[in-house]
Motif scaffolding. Structure first.
Motif, PDB file in Angstrom:
ATOM      1  N   GLU A 104      20.377  82.376 117.899  1.00  0.00           N
ATOM      2  CA  GLU A 104      20.737  83.763 118.181  1.00  0.00           C
ATOM      3  C   GLU A 104      21.140  84.491 116.903  1.00  0.00           C
ATOM      4  OE1 GLU A 104      23.889  86.361 120.919  1.00  0.00           O
ATOM      5  OE2 GLU A 104      23.974  84.159 120.921  1.00  0.00           O
ATOM      6  N   VAL A 105      21.928  83.818 116.062  1.00  0.00           N
ATOM      7  CA  VAL A 105      22.348  84.427 114.802  1.00  0.00           C
ATOM      8  C   VAL A 105      21.136  84.681 113.904  1.00  0.00           C
ATOM      9  CG1 VAL A 105      23.756  84.164 112.734  1.00  0.00           C
ATOM     10  CG2 VAL A 105      24.622  83.357 114.934  1.00  0.00           C
ATOM     11  N   MET A 106      20.249  83.696 113.815  1.00  0.00           N
ATOM     12  CA  MET A 106      19.067  83.864 112.963  1.00  0.00           C
ATOM     13  C   MET A 106      18.143  84.951 113.502  1.00  0.00           C
ATOM     14  SD  MET A 106      19.602  81.984 110.386  1.00  0.00           S
ATOM     15  CE  MET A 106      18.034  82.208 109.555  1.00  0.00           C
ATOM     16  N   ARG A 107      18.094  85.132 114.805  1.00  0.00           N
ATOM     17  CA  ARG A 107      17.278  86.216 115.374  1.00  0.00           C
ATOM     18  C   ARG A 107      17.780  87.574 114.882  1.00  0.00           C
ATOM     19  NH1 ARG A 107      17.145  84.395 120.094  1.00  0.00           N
ATOM     20  NH2 ARG A 107      18.909  85.508 121.014  1.00  0.00           N
ATOM     21  N   SER A 108      19.099  87.730 114.841  1.00  0.00           N
ATOM     22  CA  SER A 108      19.673  88.977 114.324  1.00  0.00           C
ATOM     23  C   SER A 108      19.387  89.141 112.839  1.00  0.00           C
ATOM     24  CB  SER A 108      21.189  88.996 114.566  1.00  0.00           C
ATOM     25  OG  SER A 108      21.487  89.076 115.940  1.00  0.00           O
ATOM     26  N   ILE A 109      19.479  88.041 112.098  1.00  0.00           N
ATOM     27  CA  ILE A 109      19.217  88.091 110.656  1.00  0.00           C
ATOM     28  C   ILE A 109      17.756  88.429 110.388  1.00  0.00           C
ATOM     29  CG2 ILE A 109      19.024  86.615 108.606  1.00  0.00           C
ATOM     30  CD1 ILE A 109      21.677  85.298 109.516  1.00  0.00           C
ATOM     31  N   TYR A 110      16.835  87.824 111.154  1.00  0.00           N
ATOM     32  CA  TYR A 110      15.418  88.138 110.986  1.00  0.00           C
ATOM     33  C   TYR A 110      15.152  89.619 111.230  1.00  0.00           C
ATOM     34  CZ  TYR A 110      14.426  83.086 111.063  1.00  0.00           C
ATOM     35  OH  TYR A 110      14.370  81.738 110.788  1.00  0.00           O
ATOM     36  N   ALA A 111      15.899  90.215 112.132  1.00  0.00           N
ATOM     37  CA  ALA A 111      15.683  91.621 112.469  1.00  0.00           C
ATOM     38  C   ALA A 111      16.354  92.577 111.493  1.00  0.00           C
ATOM     39  CB  ALA A 111      16.193  91.899 113.886  1.00  0.00           C
ATOM     40  N   LYS A 112      17.578  92.235 111.035  1.00  0.00           N
ATOM     41  CA  LYS A 112      18.370  93.253 110.341  1.00  0.00           C
ATOM     42  C   LYS A 112      18.896  92.863 108.950  1.00  0.00           C
ATOM     43  CE  LYS A 112      18.589  96.570 113.527  1.00  0.00           C
ATOM     44  NZ  LYS A 112      19.851  96.983 114.118  1.00  0.00           N
ATOM     45  N   SER A 113      18.669  91.661 108.482  1.00  0.00           N
ATOM     46  CA  SER A 113      19.208  91.293 107.171  1.00  0.00           C
ATOM     47  C   SER A 113      18.709  92.227 106.076  1.00  0.00           C
ATOM     48  CB  SER A 113      18.806  89.862 106.799  1.00  0.00           C
ATOM     49  OG  SER A 113      19.165  89.581 105.453  1.00  0.00           O
ATOM     50  N   ARG A 114      19.607  92.547 105.150  1.00  0.00           N
ATOM     51  CA  ARG A 114      19.216  93.379 104.016  1.00  0.00           C
ATOM     52  C   ARG A 114      18.221  92.660 103.105  1.00  0.00           C
ATOM     53  NH1 ARG A 114      24.715  95.984 101.647  1.00  0.00           N
ATOM     54  NH2 ARG A 114      25.104  93.803 101.074  1.00  0.00           N
ATOM     55  N   ASP A 115      18.180  91.339 103.170  1.00  0.00           N
ATOM     56  CA  ASP A 115      17.216  90.598 102.353  1.00  0.00           C
ATOM     57  C   ASP A 115      15.774  90.842 102.786  1.00  0.00           C
ATOM     58  OD1 ASP A 115      18.940  89.524 100.506  1.00  0.00           O
ATOM     59  OD2 ASP A 115      19.223  87.633 101.590  1.00  0.00           O
ATOM     60  N   ASN A 116      15.559  91.368 103.994  1.00  0.00           N
ATOM     61  CA  ASN A 116      14.204  91.741 104.402  1.00  0.00           C
ATOM     62  C   ASN A 116      13.591  92.726 103.420  1.00  0.00           C
ATOM     63  OD1 ASN A 116      13.634  90.358 106.944  1.00  0.00           O
ATOM     64  ND2 ASN A 116      15.337  91.543 107.795  1.00  0.00           N
ATOM     65  N   ALA A 117      14.414  93.619 102.906  1.00  0.00           N
ATOM     66  CA  ALA A 117      13.936  94.645 101.978  1.00  0.00           C
ATOM     67  C   ALA A 117      13.980  94.181 100.531  1.00  0.00           C
ATOM     68  CB  ALA A 117      14.784  95.905 102.128  1.00  0.00           C
ATOM     69  N   ARG A 118      14.583  93.025 100.287  1.00  0.00           N
ATOM     70  CA  ARG A 118      14.857  92.630  98.910  1.00  0.00           C
ATOM     71  C   ARG A 118      13.985  91.497  98.400  1.00  0.00           C
ATOM     72  NH1 ARG A 118      21.524  93.319  99.109  1.00  0.00           N
ATOM     73  NH2 ARG A 118      21.454  95.493  99.820  1.00  0.00           N
ATOM     74  N   THR A 119      13.072  90.991  99.233  1.00  0.00           N
ATOM     75  CA  THR A 119      12.122  90.007  98.719  1.00  0.00           C
ATOM     76  C   THR A 119      11.236  90.695  97.681  1.00  0.00           C
ATOM     77  OG1 THR A 119      10.574  90.483 100.522  1.00  0.00           O
ATOM     78  CG2 THR A 119      12.106  88.635 100.824  1.00  0.00           C
ATOM     79  N   PRO A 120      10.724  89.946  96.701  1.00  0.00           N
ATOM     80  CA  PRO A 120      10.002  90.575  95.590  1.00  0.00           C
ATOM     81  C   PRO A 120       8.804  91.412  96.014  1.00  0.00           C
ATOM     82  CG  PRO A 120      10.632  88.340  94.995  1.00  0.00           C
ATOM     83  CD  PRO A 120      10.970  88.504  96.461  1.00  0.00           C
ATOM     84  N   MET A 121       8.588  92.460  95.232  1.00  0.00           N
ATOM     85  CA  MET A 121       7.421  93.319  95.404  1.00  0.00           C
ATOM     86  C   MET A 121       6.156  92.472  95.286  1.00  0.00           C
ATOM     87  SD  MET A 121       6.380  96.483  95.766  1.00  0.00           S
ATOM     88  CE  MET A 121       4.985  97.563  95.362  1.00  0.00           C
TER      89      MET A 121
END
Length: 556
Positions: A405-422
């Protein structure tokens, strides 16, 4: 100080228009944009090396997340020296070269200013801890007390109490974010003066604007539980603008999570007394449970989204100016969030772009958004780097939440989603670095990357490129009055924009199912400006279909 001239474009009223109303801004998260020295972290020389890519996209300005000297507790938003560049990114000479090279290409550099707090390693705070009689002590917010008995029950945004005990002073300091980010005391006139001098210093170096992080929180009153929109906020902002921004031709944007349209009219008043525009986030919080945290997920209430965006369009028309964005360094990738990052990735990415860029305001493209980059699903929490994400995982697993459940939230909203390399190309690490990247690259980089999309005329990249060009060609994008159509429709987002010369219709199917739609008779002979599907816009809409059509007004 050299003032950049507003050369304008045909059709604008001479001397009365700001260049940023016709501009498109690109946001760079420098750690993840381009590494040139092999240390796995992006750098200023990497940005310089990609300026021609940005020029080809057509953008007018680049907002860069903080590159100041910092311990990097919060990825650079904890600044230890406002007037130096962190060695991980380069030097002040590199920064001067970036400003100069960008200017040659007609691109302005927007610096990210964090004025609510500093790092606890900033010289001011190190001095402040030396004693209550130190002149820097009052630069921060302190309260006498006893260890373990907090001044009040306020919580920090990244978790835990908003107060930290300093035993040698027998005092607590206030921090709205990390414990290593003590809040500045804006009530202190000398703090404000130091900040204004620093801003003027950057303006002298040729910076074209500033984005102001959580600026609505500088006038906090912790005794009263007030963090944002404090009573002296707009007094402080007007003073700062008068002492700094109004002395140059800048773009300034204030980040204000608590903004309402009424407050935004103050932030972005056309008289220029505060900022050029505001970042407000009402639409970005609609897919979380009301009154809870962003991690508490609910499906996007689509009708509510349309009405929210329409309200901002209508209420700021002629009285303020908005920023238009889906993505930034703090938000998940929009194609994964509200589009479809599977079968209809390209179509939904284009649809979301058309809906956003058709509205009034200054559009912001976050790095990789123009490629349709997606969220990432790392298998283990150890692969994440964001302090907010790591704290969330610890707190929720300790509170009894299941790991899935925690990882589901992280997959959806973690700021690292936007921070993986270009994702530049399909070589190792997506062409971002020859070393080991500070955070892993999204595994889908072999399919989604800039090199492939620039070669494909039907790609998400070229769709964005065309939208940027259209905004410069047609005045209605900047000036047209907004009217929402079909406000209760559960699939279609449609609206018109009307100015003195033309009318524009933006129509989009915001779903993965076909949508019933009858093109109004008056639009059947309109010119198609952009369309994300084959064929001519007409009856009914395919999954995620979107188009913008335009016609000259004949009722004048």
């Amino acid at each position: 100080m050299e003032e950049i001239q507003d050369t304008g474009r045909k059709g604008r009223e001479e001397g009365s228009r700001r260049w940023w109303k016709d501009a498109v801004v690109y946001q760079i998260y420098p750690k993840s944009f381009q590494d040139t020295d092999g240390d796995g972290t992006g750098d200023i020389r990497g940005i310089i090396s990609r300026l021609d890519y940005l020029k080809d996209l057509g953008i007018d300005a680049v907002w860069i997340s903080p590159m100041y000297r910092s311990p990097q507790d919060d990825n650079g938003y904890d600044i230890s020296d406002y007037q130096d560049i962190d060695p991980m990114f380069g030097t002040l000479d590199d920064m001067d070269e970036l400003i100069a090279e960008a200017k040659k290409r007609g691109i302005r550099i927007i610096m990210d200013l964090v004025l609510n707090h500093t790092s606890d390693e900033h010289r001011w705070f190190l001095e402040a801890k030396k004693g209550k009689d130190n002149p820097y002590h009052d630069y921060y917010v302190w309260k006498d007390g006893e260890e373990g008995i907090y001044p009040n029950d306020m919580k920090a945004a990244f978790g835990g109490p908003a107060w930290e005990w300093v035993p040698e002073l027998k005092q607590y300091y206030f921090h709205q974010f990390s414990v290593k980010q003590p809040d500045l005391n804006w009530e202190n006139e000398q703090v404000r003066r130091e900040i204004y001098d620093m801003i003027l210093w950057w303006m002298e170096r040729g910076v074209g604007g500033f984005r102001l992080d959580v600026i609505d929180q500088i006038a906090k009153e912790p005794d009263k539980g007030i963090t944002n929109n404090g009573p002296r906020l707009h007094e402080f902002l007007r003073e700062m603008s008068r002492e700094t921004f109004q002395k140059g031709d800048l773009i300034t944007v204030g980040e204000a999570w608590g903004a309402t349209p009424e407050l935004a009219k103050l932030y972005s008043c056309p008289d220029g007394s505060e900022f050029s525009m505001v970042f407000q986030f009402e639409h970005s919080m609609l897919d979380q449970e009301e009154g809870k945290e962003k991690w508490d997920l609910i499906p996007l209430p689509f009708v509510k989204l349309k009405k929210c965006l329409a309200r901002w369009q209508e209420e700021l028309y002629g009285t303020g100016w908005n920023s238009l964005f889906w993505d930034n360094h703090d938000l998940p990738r929009i194609v994964s969030r509200w589009g479809d990052d599977g079968e209809y990735r390209a179509e939904s990415a284009k649809m979301l772009a058309a809906v956003l860029h058709g509205m009034q305001g200054t559009p912001y493209i976050y790095q990789g958004e123009e490629l349709g980059m997606t969220n990432v699903k790392f298998k283990d929490i150890s692969e994440y780097r964001d302090i907010e994400t790591l704290n969330l995982y610890e707190e929720r697993t300790a509170a009894g939440y299941g790991k899935e459940e925690v990882m589901r939230s992280i997959y959806a909203k973690s700021r690292d989603n936007a921070r993986t390399p270009m994702q530049w190309d399909d070589t190792e690490h997506a062409g971002f670095t020859k070393g080991t990247p500070w955070i892993a690259v999204n595994p889908n980089y072999r399919e989604i990357n800039a090199e492939a999309e620039r070669k494909d005329p039907d790609s998400v990249y070229h769709f964005y490129r065309k939208l940027v060009r259209l905004r410069k060609e047609y005045q209605v994008f900047a000036d047209g009055k907004f009217e929402l159509l079909l406000p209760e429709d559960e699939q279609i987002f449609a609206y018109t924009r009307t100015d003195n010369e033309s009318r524009m219709l933006v129509c989009a199917n915001f779903s993965g199912e076909p949508a019933k739609w009858t093109m109004p008779e008056e639009w059947k002979d309109a010119e198609t400006l952009i369309h994300n599907c084959e064929g001519t816009p007409g009856e009914n809409l395919k999954p995620y279909e979107a188009y913008i059509v335009l016609k000259k007004r004949t009722d004048l």
